[in-house]
Design an enzyme around this catalytic site. Structure first.
Site, PDB file in Angstrom:
ATOM      1  N   ARG A 116      -9.055  -1.842   7.967  1.00  0.00           N
ATOM      2  CA  ARG A 116      -9.892  -0.597   7.344  1.00  0.00           C
ATOM      3  C   ARG A 116     -10.386   0.394   8.260  1.00  0.00           C
ATOM      4  NH1 ARG A 116     -14.519  -1.807   2.484  1.00  0.00           N
ATOM      5  NH2 ARG A 116     -14.616   0.153   1.946  1.00  0.00           N
ATOM      6  N   CYS A 117      -9.210   0.860   9.029  1.00  0.00           N
ATOM      7  CA  CYS A 117      -9.671   1.751  10.094  1.00  0.00           C
ATOM      8  C   CYS A 117      -8.495   2.660  10.209  1.00  0.00           C
ATOM      9  CB  CYS A 117     -10.231   1.361  11.293  1.00  0.00           C
ATOM     10  SG  CYS A 117      -9.289   1.126  12.577  1.00  0.00           S
ATOM     11  N   GLN A 168       0.802  -1.100  -0.136  1.00  0.00           N
ATOM     12  CA  GLN A 168       0.064   0.151   0.003  1.00  0.00           C
ATOM     13  C   GLN A 168       0.912   1.438   0.020  1.00  0.00           C
ATOM     14  OE1 GLN A 168      -2.791  -2.296   3.156  1.00  0.00           O
ATOM     15  NE2 GLN A 168      -3.200  -0.240   2.921  1.00  0.00           N
ATOM     16  N   GLU A 207     -13.249   4.155   5.284  1.00  0.00           N
ATOM     17  CA  GLU A 207     -13.225   3.383   6.657  1.00  0.00           C
ATOM     18  C   GLU A 207     -14.447   3.817   7.615  1.00  0.00           C
ATOM     19  OE1 GLU A 207      -9.271   4.779   7.402  1.00  0.00           O
ATOM     20  OE2 GLU A 207      -8.551   2.968   6.473  1.00  0.00           O
TER      21      GLU A 207
END
Lengths: 783, 146
Positions: free
Chosen positions: A367-368, A217, A737
């Site tokens: 995902r946060c 990423q 998110e």
């Protein structure tokens, strides 16, 4: 807005989907190079053991096996350890002791994938099992086995971090009319991207150039890490090219560096051949970075009428064997201190202690944005527990306590400056959409009949877009991000960004920002990311930072181009630049619409007829350092029905009102929210990684680690309010998110609400049918 | 994981003892044994191909008789590995003579690690019960048959 441009606010179809829906995406495993070798990894069956010996002879006898690499082989190369993103270190391969089940023990390099696996099966390792510590609370007890012999500190405590005013908080609790307290465990989960992690490393011995295709990423940061970790082997940053091709989901799991990457790079440098390593599903679930695993004790002090006054939180953070969390350096517990949520506490104090255990390292986000879900879940559960205690409705107590719109920008009790918000508007819209009052009536009637129905609310505040360089860095690299735009002579443009899409739709969204700013149709703009040889430096995509940071850089780079374009337009229009204005996506002489030039005309002139004394060309780059984070928010309401016999929770309705500021592409935002809600449903009801007493992972396959499918996923109902960020160039806040962060509390609150008349105050997620059924049996309700 | 039980065998204790402490005879009764290598009076190696749920693995087991007190008490320790998995066992048996018959009280403490524990844990009880049944049926047949 001009629809034909596909600018901001337009639901442009995703440009990248043309290749994805045809199966033409190019992922790491699609990279096949001539003479490519394959690497596979021998992993430890034990969670804690001393390695007494490794015998590679039988593996080396397998035809096609070229090498077996052990920790001892890495010592002369100084590669047996590598730094983690949290300034800890992690074993690439152990020289003495393994610290978790499935830890990398040796690597086998072979001519094909099958032979590599055969080689792995033939490596003989002799272990001496050691006592295993799975529970972080036991790991802190005196006399617990010390797991990290490499550290000077001879216990399992990693760090203590605290924030807030302890004295003021303690005093507020002493004086409080009402105090509620709850232990909350946010379990260990795994992002479980459908594409597992992998790499193809290709070292050119003649040129000294290393090219890697990698599931990352953050390709630019990875290039720097490779240069820093392996510089002594002759790898030099200008000769390292990191390509992050299409990625099948990241969610935080593709931020860290895993030993497999280092081993493949090392194997390629040593052999001069390309080396591929792609982990399988069980390796991914068992050895890659986990998320969460926070043991929280939270207390809220309040007035009798439910006005919240103070918050006190103590947390034990289980980081496994190495602290390889992906957090900004300054914040070992991430942005957990967003835990005061949507409410103006007078005092708050938060403590977190990091602990080593015999489990895989982490914890990354799921995902946060850096531990925000843990914070939101805690505060939104605590509000409900308080509401129950003071006898107030869950919506009423929130509306009573919210930070009012006039208070923004709002300085939170723990030091954050919330940029903008209108929390009551979002909650009221959600209540209206779901028919809140009617639901309360229905619930009362159903209760009389013994039916179990619950309504749960979560009014969350997110904190994303890291971040201002004065507070945010990873390994010292400031968390700015970048965009470079080149407008070509024929009026088409190429933009390259320092972030990296993993499914978010960057090729479309960022093209829309440029379309809006430059008046070029979205189809004429190519967005490229993920190649360090071409894109400007950036810190990558995670923590919902792409739009807040790289999106801002994109808008500002476009505006730089527009400034220059205006001068060229004035030259073409034979007007004074001060008399030229940007109207309806073209330049015109003030008050003379007939005298105008399009961006395409200007672009051609920039290369063919530019004013004397001006540089030719039309391009710009921007490195954006955000002045603040952005604070998306929302209110979710969930309605559940519970089966009295099986304990199964059925989500009947779920209304999600999100506010992410200015929306660039409503369709993509809605898609992000649908995906995010499903990844919020997952840990609320299904996902958890547990370990037995020997430290064996009990969720190492998709048989045991339950991902929700379309069968489990309810119909999501979405709506929005729009409160732009005042400091972002286009007012956008980021949305990837929000839903994952906000949804679990709404679901948990609904289940607890359904059982509250039975005296249930809290249930830890995941709320499985078994857990609910045990409770119902306890309360004498189960049939 | 701990398993235990009692088995009644219609054979005298000395015969049962001789049978159970002879690796060759006992392993002949264990299913899926691929090879046996006896190192000395108390040490032997067996290779077993076994399956627990979806995991199939070939374990190389090092076995050792410890605490042999003829003809009544024995403990066997076993430690073995398969790729990605490991198992350790401590098996005890106590034989008591009941006239011409023998009562065997046995315990087995099994610790599994790695893939077989991760994926196979929920199948372990069933697999253990099945194997125990097979082994004891065979032992009884051989001892009682002749």
């Amino acid at each position: 807005m001009a629809v034909e441009l596909g600018g901001i606010g337009h639901s442009v179809k995703r440009k990248e989907d043309a290749r994805f829906i045809r199966g033409r995406g190019q992922y790491v495993d699609d990279v096949k190079l001539p003479g490519m070798l394959h690497l596979d990894i021998v992993r430890s069956p034990y969670a804690h053991a001393r390695i007494k010996g490794i015998d590679p002879s039988k593996a080396l006898a397998v035809k096609g096996v070229l090498a077996v690499i052990t920790g001892k082989d890495l010592v002369p190369l100084k590669l047996e350890w590598m730094p983690t993103l949290m300034s800890d270190k992690q074993m690439v391969l152990p020289t003495d002791t393994v610290l978790y089940q499935s830890q990398e023990v040796a690597a086998v390099v072979a001519t094909d994938r099958y032979t590599a696996a055969d080689g792995v099966a033939a490596v003989e390792v002799e272990y001496e099992p050691l006592p295993v510590v799975v529970d972080p609370k036991k790991a802190l007890e005196p006399g617990a086995p010390v797991l990290r012999a490499d550290r000077e500190q001879k216990n399992n405590h990693i760090w203590h971090w605290e924030v807030g005013d302890k004295a003021a908080t303690d005093k507020a609790f002493k004086d409080a009319e009402v105090v509620v307290k709850q232990d909350i465990y946010i379990p260990r989960i795994h992002v479980a991207s459908i594409e597992t992690c992998g790499i193809v490393a290709s070292f050119d011995k003649v040129e000294g150039k290393l090219t890697v295709w990698m599931t990352t990423q953050a390709p630019h940061a990875i290039r720097t890490v490779i240069a820093l970790v392996a510089g002594h082997l002759g790898l030099s940053e200008q000769k390292i090219r990191v390509i992050s091709p299409d990625i099948g989901g990241g969610f935080g799991g593709k931020v860290p560096v895993y030993p497999g990457y280092v081993l493949a790079i090392g194997a390629s440098v040593l052999t001069g051949s390309p080396v591929k390593w792609v982990e399988d599903r069980s390796e991914n679930l068992q050895a890659d970075s986990f998320a969460r695993d926070y043991h929280i004790t939270a207390e809220v002090a309040a007035k009798k009428d439910g006005t919240m006054q103070a918050l006190r939180v103590k947390t034990i953070a289980d980081h496994g064997a190495f602290d390889s969390a992906a957090n900004p350096s300054k914040f070992p517990a991430g942005l957990f201190h967003i835990i005061t949520g949507s409410y103006p506490f007078q005092a708050a104090h938060v403590e977190v202690d990091g602990v080593y255990t015999n489990k895989p390292p982490g914890g990354i986000a799921y995902r946060c944005s850096f531990r925000v879900t843990e914070a939101v879940h805690t505060i939104e559960r605590m509000v409900d527990i308080l509401a129950d205690k003071v006898g107030k409705d869950a919506a009423e107590i929130r509306l009573q306590n919210f930070i009012p719109p006039a208070a923004f920008p709002f300085k939170s009790t723990l030091g954050w400056e919330y940029d903008s918000g209108n929390y009551a508007a979002a909650l009221k819209l959600a209540m209206e959409k779901i028919g809140y009052k009617d639901l309360l009536k229905e619930q009362a009637e159903k209760r009389k009949r013994g039916e179990l129905m619950g309504i749960g609310i979560s009014s969350f505040t997110e904190i994303v877009g890291a971040g201002p360089s004065k507070h945010f860095d990873i390994l010292g690299i400031k968390m700015f991000d970048s965009a470079e735009i080149r407008v070509h002579p024929t009026g088409k443009a190429t933009a390259r960004l320092g972030v990296k899409s993993q499914g978010q739709g960057h090729e479309t969204t960022f093209a829309q920002i440029i379309a809006e700013e430059l008046g070029l149709p979205v189809g004429d703009i190519a967005v490229e990311e993920g190649d360090t040889d071409t894109a400007p430096y950036g810190l990558g995509t995670y923590a919902s930072r792409s739009t807040p940071v790289a999106g801002a850089a994109t808008a500002l780079a476009a505006r730089k181009i527009r400034e220059k374009a205006k001068l060229i337009a004035a030259h073409l229009l034979e007007a004074n630049p001060d008399d030229v204005e940007w109207v309806d996506h073209k330049f015109q002489v003030k008050g003379v619409p007939a005298k105008s030039k399009t961006m395409q005309e200007v672009a051609f002139a920039a290369y063919t007829n530019h004013p004397q004394g001006m540089e030719a060309g039309l391009e710009a780059v921007d490195y954006y350092d955000p002045p603040n984070l952005t604070y998306p928010f929302g209110s979710y309401i969930c309605v559940v029905d519970i089966d009295r016999g099986t304990g199964e929770v059925k989500i009947r309705r779920f209304v999600a009102v999100d506010d992410c500021g200015t929306i660039i592409n409503p369709m993509i935002v809605e898609g992000q929210i649908h995906g995010g809600l499903t990844m919020g449903l997952a840990p609320a009801l299904y996902e958890q990684i547990t370990y037995d007493e020997q430290g064996n992972n009990q969720a190492g396959t998709f048989m045991d680690y339950l991902l929700p499918t379309a069968m489990e996923t309810p119909k999501w109902e979405t709506a929005k309010t729009t409160t732009p960020s005042p400091h972002h160039p286009i007012g956008a806040k980021g949305v990837g998110e929000s839903a994952t962060v906000g949804a679990p509390a709404a679901i948990a609150n609904a289940v607890v609400d359904a059982l509250s008349h039975l005296g249930v105050r809290h249930i830890d997620i995941p709320i499985t049918p078994w857990k609910v059924q045990q409770l119902l049996k306890e309360k004498g309700v189960a049939e | 994981m701990k398993f235990e039980g009692t088995l009644d065998i219609a054979a005298p204790r000395e015969r049962v003892w001789a049978f159970l402490t002879d690796p060759r005879q006992v392993t002949a009764c264990a299913p899926d044994v691929q090879s046996l290598e006896v190192a000395d009076a108390t040490h032997f190696k067996v290779v077993v191909r076994t399956g627990v749920g979806p995991v199939k693995a070939t374990f190389a087991m090092n076995m050792e008789f410890v605490d042999l007190v003829a003809p009544g008490r024995a403990t066997v320790r076993a430690r073995g590995q398969a790729p990605g998995s490991a198992v350790e066992m401590v098996n005890t048996l106590e034989l008591s003579a009941v006239g011409d018959r023998t009562t065997m009280r046995w315990t087995s403490e099994v610790t599994v690690s790695g893939m077989i524990a991760s994926v196979g844990a929920r199948f372990m009880q069933g697999a253990a019960d099945k194997t125990t049944q097979q082994v004891f049926t065979c032992i009884k047949q051989k001892l009682e048959g002749g």
